[in-house]
Design a protein around this motif. Structure first.
Motif, PDB file in Angstrom:
ATOM      1  N   GLU A 143      42.879  44.909  29.241  1.00  0.00           N
ATOM      2  CA  GLU A 143      44.152  45.555  29.590  1.00  0.00           C
ATOM      3  C   GLU A 143      44.275  45.728  31.103  1.00  0.00           C
ATOM      4  N   ASP A 144      43.173  46.112  31.745  1.00  0.00           N
ATOM      5  CA  ASP A 144      43.203  46.260  33.206  1.00  0.00           C
ATOM      6  C   ASP A 144      43.336  44.900  33.888  1.00  0.00           C
ATOM      7  N   ILE A 145      42.650  43.881  33.348  1.00  0.00           N
ATOM      8  CA  ILE A 145      42.773  42.543  33.929  1.00  0.00           C
ATOM      9  C   ILE A 145      44.202  42.039  33.788  1.00  0.00           C
ATOM     10  N   ALA A 146      44.808  42.315  32.631  1.00  0.00           N
ATOM     11  CA  ALA A 146      46.190  41.890  32.399  1.00  0.00           C
ATOM     12  C   ALA A 146      47.123  42.480  33.443  1.00  0.00           C
ATOM     13  N   ALA A 147      46.880  43.737  33.803  1.00  0.00           N
ATOM     14  CA  ALA A 147      47.716  44.375  34.826  1.00  0.00           C
ATOM     15  C   ALA A 147      47.533  43.694  36.183  1.00  0.00           C
ATOM     16  N   SER A 148      46.322  43.242  36.450  1.00  0.00           N
ATOM     17  CA  SER A 148      46.058  42.573  37.720  1.00  0.00           C
ATOM     18  C   SER A 148      46.719  41.207  37.802  1.00  0.00           C
ATOM     19  N   LEU A 149      46.799  40.511  36.654  1.00  0.00           N
ATOM     20  CA  LEU A 149      47.304  39.137  36.649  1.00  0.00           C
ATOM     21  C   LEU A 149      48.731  39.025  36.124  1.00  0.00           C
ATOM     22  N   ASP A 150      49.343  40.173  35.794  1.00  0.00           N
ATOM     23  CA  ASP A 150      50.701  40.179  35.239  1.00  0.00           C
ATOM     24  C   ASP A 150      50.787  39.315  33.984  1.00  0.00           C
ATOM     25  N   ARG A 151      49.810  39.497  33.100  1.00  0.00           N
ATOM     26  CA  ARG A 151      49.785  38.781  31.825  1.00  0.00           C
ATOM     27  C   ARG A 151      49.454  39.772  30.714  1.00  0.00           C
ATOM     28  N   THR A 152      49.563  39.331  29.480  1.00  0.00           N
ATOM     29  CA  THR A 152      49.231  40.212  28.370  1.00  0.00           C
ATOM     30  C   THR A 152      47.718  40.261  28.193  1.00  0.00           C
ATOM     31  N   PRO A 153      47.195  41.336  27.569  1.00  0.00           N
ATOM     32  CA  PRO A 153      45.760  41.399  27.302  1.00  0.00           C
ATOM     33  C   PRO A 153      45.263  40.202  26.500  1.00  0.00           C
ATOM     34  N   GLU A 154      46.039  39.749  25.527  1.00  0.00           N
ATOM     35  CA  GLU A 154      45.619  38.604  24.728  1.00  0.00           C
ATOM     36  C   GLU A 154      45.550  37.342  25.580  1.00  0.00           C
ATOM     37  N   ALA A 155      46.508  37.174  26.504  1.00  0.00           N
ATOM     38  CA  ALA A 155      46.487  36.005  27.381  1.00  0.00           C
ATOM     39  C   ALA A 155      45.267  36.026  28.295  1.00  0.00           C
ATOM     40  N   THR A 156      44.907  37.204  28.795  1.00  0.00           N
ATOM     41  CA  THR A 156      43.727  37.284  29.673  1.00  0.00           C
ATOM     42  C   THR A 156      42.451  37.068  28.866  1.00  0.00           C
ATOM     43  N   ARG A 157      42.441  37.495  27.612  1.00  0.00           N
ATOM     44  CA  ARG A 157      41.282  37.231  26.747  1.00  0.00           C
ATOM     45  C   ARG A 157      41.095  35.723  26.562  1.00  0.00           C
ATOM     46  N   GLN A 158      42.198  35.028  26.361  1.00  0.00           N
ATOM     47  CA  GLN A 158      42.134  33.578  26.212  1.00  0.00           C
ATOM     48  C   GLN A 158      41.704  32.901  27.509  1.00  0.00           C
ATOM     49  N   LEU A 159      42.172  33.430  28.646  1.00  0.00           N
ATOM     50  CA  LEU A 159      41.738  32.890  29.935  1.00  0.00           C
ATOM     51  C   LEU A 159      40.227  33.008  30.097  1.00  0.00           C
ATOM     52  N   ALA A 160      39.684  34.189  29.788  1.00  0.00           N
ATOM     53  CA  ALA A 160      38.241  34.402  29.923  1.00  0.00           C
ATOM     54  C   ALA A 160      37.462  33.499  28.979  1.00  0.00           C
ATOM     55  N   SER A 161      37.969  33.329  27.745  1.00  0.00           N
ATOM     56  CA  SER A 161      37.298  32.464  26.775  1.00  0.00           C
ATOM     57  C   SER A 161      37.293  31.016  27.240  1.00  0.00           C
ATOM     58  N   ARG A 162      38.446  30.553  27.750  1.00  0.00           N
ATOM     59  CA  ARG A 162      38.532  29.180  28.248  1.00  0.00           C
ATOM     60  C   ARG A 162      37.625  28.989  29.465  1.00  0.00           C
ATOM     61  N   ALA A 163      37.585  29.998  30.324  1.00  0.00           N
ATOM     62  CA  ALA A 163      36.711  29.917  31.502  1.00  0.00           C
ATOM     63  C   ALA A 163      35.249  29.840  31.081  1.00  0.00           C
ATOM     64  N   ARG A 164      34.875  30.618  30.082  1.00  0.00           N
ATOM     65  CA  ARG A 164      33.493  30.621  29.587  1.00  0.00           C
ATOM     66  C   ARG A 164      33.097  29.231  29.102  1.00  0.00           C
ATOM     67  N   ARG A 165      34.000  28.591  28.360  1.00  0.00           N
ATOM     68  CA  ARG A 165      33.708  27.247  27.851  1.00  0.00           C
ATOM     69  C   ARG A 165      33.572  26.256  29.001  1.00  0.00           C
ATOM     70  N   ARG A 166      34.435  26.379  29.996  1.00  0.00           N
ATOM     71  CA  ARG A 166      34.378  25.452  31.127  1.00  0.00           C
ATOM     72  C   ARG A 166      33.123  25.678  31.963  1.00  0.00           C
ATOM     73  N   VAL A 167      32.700  26.937  32.081  1.00  0.00           N
ATOM     74  CA  VAL A 167      31.469  27.234  32.817  1.00  0.00           C
ATOM     75  C   VAL A 167      30.272  26.629  32.090  1.00  0.00           C
ATOM     76  N   ARG A 168      30.226  26.789  30.772  1.00  0.00           N
ATOM     77  CA  ARG A 168      29.114  26.207  30.008  1.00  0.00           C
ATOM     78  C   ARG A 168      29.117  24.691  30.116  1.00  0.00           C
ATOM     79  N   ALA A 169      30.306  24.075  30.117  1.00  0.00           N
ATOM     80  CA  ALA A 169      30.389  22.619  30.200  1.00  0.00           C
ATOM     81  C   ALA A 169      30.017  22.110  31.591  1.00  0.00           C
ATOM     82  N   GLY A 170      30.316  22.907  32.620  1.00  0.00           N
ATOM     83  CA  GLY A 170      30.094  22.454  33.988  1.00  0.00           C
ATOM     84  C   GLY A 170      28.728  22.777  34.548  1.00  0.00           C
TER      85      GLY A 170
END
Length: 305
Positions: A143-170
């Protein structure tokens, strides 16, 4: 009579109280102490202009300010790094002690982020990087991250999940090397390299090792990564034979929270280069070498060679 300071005057300034934490957030988001300092200066100005009476949680407010400033910088930083001469590596954080951190220090710095991970984070979009760093490194709620990025909490959750996958792949496999195993590999590398012993280097390097270096076009360094234990070991032995003189020495240090090496001038202790490593199965899988002097100026000189 001298007027006594009010309770408000005696209250520690929230920005100064959280400065180290905010600096840690900015550094992990940007990979540059120089850029992080610029962000902190802008954040301080915005804090001074804010109506503090309306701020219920100063730390959360300041985290949002710093995140937004970093987010704005990441786009232009990516453009600058694409035009960078050779391979761009993050600025290293170097300390010469490895004692346990206090709970307060851990909270201020968040989870340890290796130089290798900071390099991988360069592959993420600014929004993915912000969501990943704030949530996975500093345990900030969505919720706090969403406020920082002007996105919904669910959208920021998806961003973090996608980032995690990309970090593991890279990221190259680290094998979960414990600090003792990591240190043994670094010590073996230091011993073999200073002797110019190619066979000993081959033993401590993973067959598929990758050597990254950053001279920024100021100091001579490889323009592209070097792959393979044979090529890396011969390159290291050649560099030592050509450039290392009695005035230079190699010392152990903690680089972004992991055992690494610095080389320095024996007379002054001034650092001329920093090496960070990833280790798996007792062997070095990646080496990150920063010799760009613009990225070494903030490193404290070695005081006990």
């Amino acid at each position: 009579m001298t007027a006594q300071p009010s309770a408000a005057d005696r209250t520690p300034d929230a920005f100064e109280t959280n400065r180290r934490y905010l600096g840690s957030v900015a550094y992990r988001l940007l990979g540059s102490f120089t850029d992080a300092e610029d962000v902190l200066q802008d954040a301080w100005l915005r804090w001074q202009a804010a109506d503090h009476a309306t701020v219920t949680d100063p730390r959360a407010f300041l985290t949002t300010v710093v995140t937004r400033l970093c987010y704005d910088q990441l786009g232009s930083a990516r453009a600058r790094r694409e035009a960078y001469y050779g391979e761009w590596l993050p600025e290293p954080s170097v300390t010469y002690t490895s004692g346990p951190d206090s709970p307060a220090e851990l909270a201020e710095r968040g989870e340890s982020v290796s130089l290798a991970l900071l390099a991988v984070l360069e592959q993420l979009t600014p929004a993915e990087r912000a969501a990943f760093v704030l949530h996975d490194v500093f345990a900030v709620g969505f919720e706090d991250i969403a406020a920082s990025l002007d996105r919904t909490p669910e959208a920021t959750r998806q961003l973090a999940s996608r980032a995690r996958r990309r970090v593991r792949a890279g990221a190259r496999p680290s094998g979960g090397a414990d600090p003792a195993e990591h240190r043994r590999a670094v010590e073996a590398f230091a011993s073999a390299s200073t002797r110019g012993d190619i066979l000993a280097l081959m033993e401590v390097l993973d067959p598929d090792v990758v050597w990254h270096s950053d001279g920024g076009g100021i100091v001579r360094a490889g323009v592209r990564p070097i792959h393979g234990a044979d090529r890396v070991s011969r390159m290291v032995a050649g560099l030592v034979a050509k450039w290392f003189t009695p005035d230079l020495a190699t010392g152990h240090a903690m680089v972004n929270g992991e055992p690494g090496l610095v080389w320095y001038d024996r007379a002054t202790g001034a650092v001329g280069g920093v090496l960070a490593f990833t280790v798996a199965g007792g062997r070095i899988t990646e080496a990150y070498v920063v010799v760009n002097p613009e990225k070494l100026g903030r490193i404290t000189p070695v005081t006990a060679p």
